[in-house]
Design a protein around this motif. Structure first.
Motif, PDB file in Angstrom:
ATOM      1  N   VAL A   1       6.001  -1.524  -9.529  1.00  0.00           N
ATOM      2  CA  VAL A   1       5.585  -0.178  -9.903  1.00  0.00           C
ATOM      3  C   VAL A   1       6.683   0.823  -9.588  1.00  0.00           C
TER       4      VAL A   1
ATOM      5  N   VAL B   1       6.647   4.749  -8.881  1.00  0.00           N
ATOM      6  CA  VAL B   1       5.758   5.878  -8.653  1.00  0.00           C
ATOM      7  C   VAL B   1       6.599   7.127  -8.443  1.00  0.00           C
TER       8      VAL B   1
ATOM      9  N   THR C   1       2.890   7.193 -12.694  1.00  0.00           N
ATOM     10  CA  THR C   1       3.031   5.804 -12.264  1.00  0.00           C
ATOM     11  C   THR C   1       3.465   4.986 -13.473  1.00  0.00           C
TER      12      THR C   1
ATOM     13  N   GLN D   1       7.710  -6.415  -6.544  1.00  0.00           N
ATOM     14  CA  GLN D   1       7.023  -7.610  -6.036  1.00  0.00           C
ATOM     15  C   GLN D   1       7.784  -8.839  -6.508  1.00  0.00           C
TER      16      GLN D   1
ATOM     17  N   MET E   1       0.848  -1.193   0.000  1.00  0.00           N
ATOM     18  CA  MET E   1       0.000   0.000   0.000  1.00  0.00           C
ATOM     19  C   MET E   1       0.890   1.252   0.000  1.00  0.00           C
ATOM     20  N   ILE E   2       0.605   2.154  -0.901  1.00  0.00           N
ATOM     21  CA  ILE E   2       1.410   3.376  -0.986  1.00  0.00           C
ATOM     22  C   ILE E   2       0.757   4.430  -0.106  1.00  0.00           C
TER      23      ILE E   2
ATOM     24  N   TYR F   1       2.197  -6.956 -12.252  1.00  0.00           N
ATOM     25  CA  TYR F   1       1.404  -5.715 -12.153  1.00  0.00           C
ATOM     26  C   TYR F   1       1.765  -4.898 -10.932  1.00  0.00           C
ATOM     27  N   LEU F   2       2.236  -5.559  -9.878  1.00  0.00           N
ATOM     28  CA  LEU F   2       2.548  -4.833  -8.646  1.00  0.00           C
ATOM     29  C   LEU F   2       3.989  -4.327  -8.618  1.00  0.00           C
TER      30      LEU F   2
ATOM     31  N   LYS G   1      -4.474  -4.913  -1.498  1.00  0.00           N
ATOM     32  CA  LYS G   1      -3.640  -4.195  -0.531  1.00  0.00           C
ATOM     33  C   LYS G   1      -2.550  -3.374  -1.220  1.00  0.00           C
ATOM     34  N   TYR G   2      -1.978  -3.910  -2.273  1.00  0.00           N
ATOM     35  CA  TYR G   2      -0.795  -3.274  -2.844  1.00  0.00           C
ATOM     36  C   TYR G   2      -1.040  -2.613  -4.202  1.00  0.00           C
TER      37      TYR G   2
ATOM     38  N   ARG H   1       4.799   1.082 -14.986  1.00  0.00           N
ATOM     39  CA  ARG H   1       4.965  -0.351 -14.774  1.00  0.00           C
ATOM     40  C   ARG H   1       5.883  -0.909 -15.865  1.00  0.00           C
TER      41      ARG H   1
ATOM     42  N   PHE I   1       0.707 -12.667 -12.922  1.00  0.00           N
ATOM     43  CA  PHE I   1       0.308 -11.322 -13.337  1.00  0.00           C
ATOM     44  C   PHE I   1       0.390 -10.342 -12.177  1.00  0.00           C
ATOM     45  N   SER I   2       0.023 -10.787 -10.979  1.00  0.00           N
ATOM     46  CA  SER I   2       0.132  -9.915  -9.800  1.00  0.00           C
ATOM     47  C   SER I   2       1.580  -9.522  -9.570  1.00  0.00           C
TER      48      SER I   2
END
Lengths: 180, 74
Positions: A84, A86, A13, A97, A1-2, A81-82, B29-30, A15, A77-78
């Motif tokens: 990042v 920023v 942002t 991730q 969580m940012i 995708y996570l 959450k992320y 990716r 994929f998570s």
């Protein structure tokens, strides 16, 4: 969580390029086809009557297989995708991730940036416009490296503009950088 | 046979439930606020529900009491 500071705003942002996930996506698609191939082989090798009686069992295995591919694809994929980068008006955040329940979050104040460089090696990165970004920092803070970023030149410009704006705010009388 | 199969199915469903919960947890959450995380979550959960229902329906249609083990035709 940012978690952003009170007056902090997200500038951009970024990716990794879709190309990074392409191989995983193609592999998942091909693995989804495996039950059809296996069924065709079994029909050719086995007695049709026996195959018909066990069809629902084979279908059950196939559905469970497809569900497994679906879930593992989204786990992969998570992870993609996570990842990042920023850029806010105060800092650069790099969220990496590694896998389920494994991530690294790095943060760099814009005012501590000394140099931003990009690397693009190879035919595909040049044609599809993706590359690596290196951010060199002042002092002992570790350097940032964000790989496979689409249009790294544009991302570099965004970071440098945010860096210049942060420095300008720092030198404006009456203004100061918020405490971390 | 049916009981054994049902127990095995329960184990499989538990494993999948844990995996689905893992993905949903991480994305909720992320995920970066304001991006496409919600759409991705909806697609994933919809697909998982479809597969769950399909697994149950197919499982109930398997003739567990009349199951033949396939043999290679000579």
């Amino acid at each position: 969580m940012i978690v952003l500071h009170d007056t902090e705003k997200v500038v951009a942002t970024h990716r990794k390029t879709w190309f990074v996930f392409l191989f995983t996506g193609i592999t998942s698609f091909l693995m989804m086809l495996a039950p059809f191939v296996l069924y065709a082989i079994m029909r050719a090798a086995l007695d049709p009557l026996i195959t018909a009686l066990s069809f629902h069992l084979l279908l059950l295995f196939a559905v469970i297989w497809w569900w497994g591919i679906w879930t593992s694809t989204f786990i992969a994929f998570s992870n993609y995708y996570l990842d990042v980068l920023v850029v806010t008006d105060e800092r650069v955040l790099h969220i990496d991730q590694h896998g389920p329940f494994s991530r690294t979050v790095s943060e760099l104040r814009l005012s501590r940036i000394q140099d931003v460089s990009i690397e693009q090696h190879g035919l595909l990165p040049t044609l599809i416009h993706f590359g690596d970004i290196h951010i060199q920092t002042a002092g002992e803070a570790p350097n940032f490296r964000f790989t496979s970023v689409p249009y790294p030149t544009n991302v570099k410009e965004v970071i440098m503009q945010a860096h210049r704006a942060a420095l300008a705010r720092r030198h404006t009388p009456g203004e100061h950088e918020p405490d971390v | 046979m049916r009981l054994l199969a049902f127990a095995s199915l329960l184990v499989v469903l538990l494993v999948f439930a844990a995996a689905v919960a893992t993905v949903v947890f991480h994305l909720r959450k992320y995920g970066v606020p304001g991006d496409k995380t919600q759409i991705i979550l909806r697609i994933f959960i919809t697909g998982s529900v479809v597969f769950f229902l399909a697994t149950l329906i197919v499982f109930l249609n398997v003739p567990w009491d009349n199951l033949h083990i396939p043999t290679i035709a000579l």
